[in-house]
Motif scaffolding. Sequence first.
Motif, PDB file in Angstrom:
ATOM      1  N   ALA A  30       1.101  11.191 -13.818  1.00 32.69           N
ATOM      2  CA  ALA A  30       1.535  10.664 -12.450  1.00 32.69           C
ATOM      3  C   ALA A  30       0.485  11.419 -11.581  1.00 32.69           C
ATOM      4  CB  ALA A  30       2.868  11.370 -12.100  1.00 32.69           C
TER       5      ALA A  30
ATOM      6  N   LEU B 151       0.437   6.550 -13.166  1.00 35.36           N
ATOM      7  CA  LEU B 151       1.175   6.003 -12.098  1.00 35.36           C
ATOM      8  C   LEU B 151       0.828   6.666 -10.792  1.00 35.36           C
ATOM      9  CD1 LEU B 151       2.793   4.633 -14.465  1.00 35.36           C
ATOM     10  CD2 LEU B 151       4.548   4.523 -12.743  1.00 35.36           C
TER      11      LEU B 151
ATOM     12  N   LEU C 165       6.172  -0.998 -14.912  1.00 32.44           N
ATOM     13  CA  LEU C 165       4.746  -0.947 -14.957  1.00 32.44           C
ATOM     14  C   LEU C 165       4.226   0.203 -15.890  1.00 32.44           C
ATOM     15  CD1 LEU C 165       3.672  -1.134 -11.274  1.00 32.44           C
ATOM     16  CD2 LEU C 165       3.105  -2.726 -12.980  1.00 32.44           C
ATOM     17  N   ALA C 166       4.760   1.247 -15.960  1.00 32.66           N
ATOM     18  CA  ALA C 166       4.626   2.556 -16.969  1.00 32.66           C
ATOM     19  C   ALA C 166       4.630   2.089 -18.465  1.00 32.66           C
ATOM     20  CB  ALA C 166       5.981   3.622 -16.587  1.00 32.66           C
TER      21      ALA C 166
ATOM     22  N   VAL D  53      -2.022   2.391 -12.131  1.00 33.44           N
ATOM     23  CA  VAL D  53      -1.387   1.591 -10.967  1.00 33.44           C
ATOM     24  C   VAL D  53      -0.856   2.384  -9.770  1.00 33.44           C
ATOM     25  CG1 VAL D  53      -0.616   0.001 -12.718  1.00 33.44           C
ATOM     26  CG2 VAL D  53       0.798   1.888 -12.191  1.00 33.44           C
TER      27      VAL D  53
ATOM     28  N   VAL E   3      -1.869   0.626 -18.857  1.00 37.73           N
ATOM     29  CA  VAL E   3      -1.657   1.505 -17.724  1.00 37.73           C
ATOM     30  C   VAL E   3      -1.560   3.009 -18.247  1.00 37.73           C
ATOM     31  CG1 VAL E   3       0.068   2.480 -16.214  1.00 37.73           C
ATOM     32  CG2 VAL E   3      -0.233   0.098 -16.280  1.00 37.73           C
TER      33      VAL E   3
ATOM     34  N   ALA F 201       6.689   7.630 -14.644  1.00 37.69           N
ATOM     35  CA  ALA F 201       5.459   7.979 -15.448  1.00 37.69           C
ATOM     36  C   ALA F 201       6.056   8.877 -16.739  1.00 37.69           C
ATOM     37  CB  ALA F 201       4.584   8.480 -14.869  1.00 37.69           C
TER      38      ALA F 201
ATOM     39  N   CYS G  66       1.725   2.457  -6.915  1.00 32.77           N
ATOM     40  CA  CYS G  66       2.931   1.891  -6.458  1.00 32.77           C
ATOM     41  C   CYS G  66       3.112   2.246  -5.270  1.00 32.77           C
ATOM     42  CB  CYS G  66       4.142   2.501  -7.445  1.00 32.77           C
ATOM     43  SG  CYS G  66       3.951   2.190  -9.071  1.00 32.77           S
TER      44      CYS G  66
ATOM     45  N   TRP H  16       1.186   6.996  -6.239  1.00 36.65           N
ATOM     46  CA  TRP H  16       2.067   6.336  -5.236  1.00 36.65           C
ATOM     47  C   TRP H  16       1.317   6.654  -3.975  1.00 36.65           C
ATOM     48  CZ3 TRP H  16       5.213   8.553  -1.232  1.00 36.65           C
ATOM     49  CH2 TRP H  16       4.907   9.962  -1.148  1.00 36.65           C
TER      50      TRP H  16
ATOM     51  N   ALA I 140       7.949   0.392 -10.750  1.00 34.99           N
ATOM     52  CA  ALA I 140       7.274   1.373 -11.468  1.00 34.99           C
ATOM     53  C   ALA I 140       7.689   1.601 -12.904  1.00 34.99           C
ATOM     54  CB  ALA I 140       7.586   2.770 -10.801  1.00 34.99           C
TER      55      ALA I 140
ATOM     56  N   VAL J 297       8.403   7.427  -8.970  1.00 29.56           N
ATOM     57  CA  VAL J 297       7.017   7.096  -9.616  1.00 29.56           C
ATOM     58  C   VAL J 297       6.891   8.268 -10.816  1.00 29.56           C
ATOM     59  CG1 VAL J 297       4.670   7.177  -9.381  1.00 29.56           C
ATOM     60  CG2 VAL J 297       5.985   5.944  -7.745  1.00 29.56           C
TER      61      VAL J 297
END
Length: 291
Positions: free
Chosen positions: A183, A138, A129-130, A115, A135, A176, A117, A140, A126, A172
């Motif tokens: 990340a 993450l 989503l994590a 994802v 997923v 993660a 972000c 950014w 975030a 972010v």
Amino acid sequence: MTPDPFALGPALLFCPADRPDRFDKAAHRADGVILDLEDGVDPAARPVARRALREHPLDPARTIVRVNAVGTPDHEADLAALAGTAYTTVMLPKADGRFVGPLLRADGAPYAVVVLCETAAGVLAAPALAMRPDVVALAWGAEDLVASLGGTSSRHPDGTYRDVARQARSAVLLAAGAVGKAAVDAVHVDLDDVDGARAEAVDAAASGFTATMCVHPRHAAAVREAYAPSEEDVERARRLLGGTGVPPSGGASRVGGSMVDEPLLRHARTVLDRAARSSRSATAGGVRTER
């Protein structure tokens, strides 16, 4: 089993999916390739890009496909094109609370999702989503983030990030890390600033990022170099983990004039792990220097 897109190394190089002539070159220069169907491709060229995904395949274990954002017509067209490929990992841009269901492959299994972000809503989402099982990482992005805020620049005149971008980057990374996922740091957009790309990657590796996205092959080489521990770092890590004065049962001790306890031993284990990954990446055929 879905391959781990971060197992081979830290340099992830974007390649426009409508440029199949660059696919093999990108794979040769980087640890992983992000075939881009979104911002790197003129909207009018996206049908060509989708055909190229099917007609010019890369190794799925080393490839991520960036699709268009949820809620756009291109998003559904991208997923339809992916159904005819062996790719199992996608990057979802502008991810936020609208990402509610899994992205399904032709066989019904979910794609592994990175994802991205890169909006205010995405950074705030975030942590949620994590937590999603589909997923795997993450990432950014600074430029879309500042655009979503109505700003005009993510960086100061000296090239360093403004505070809002730094906060998003940390948010972010923390989201993660809180659930043990990878990340991925943002691209360095100044194509000629290889030293700047390397410096940011050094900081990313030291801070806990697993990989860094790149937009130029020279950046990919610099990123790979930055994530690889130096011989001095490796030797110090080995000394801490096996040297005199480090109690095997834990606790604190003095080694070479410094206090060493379990967190610092964990740092040392990470250094040795990254050194091993760097060695595997070199033998597997990752980044090459430009000629």
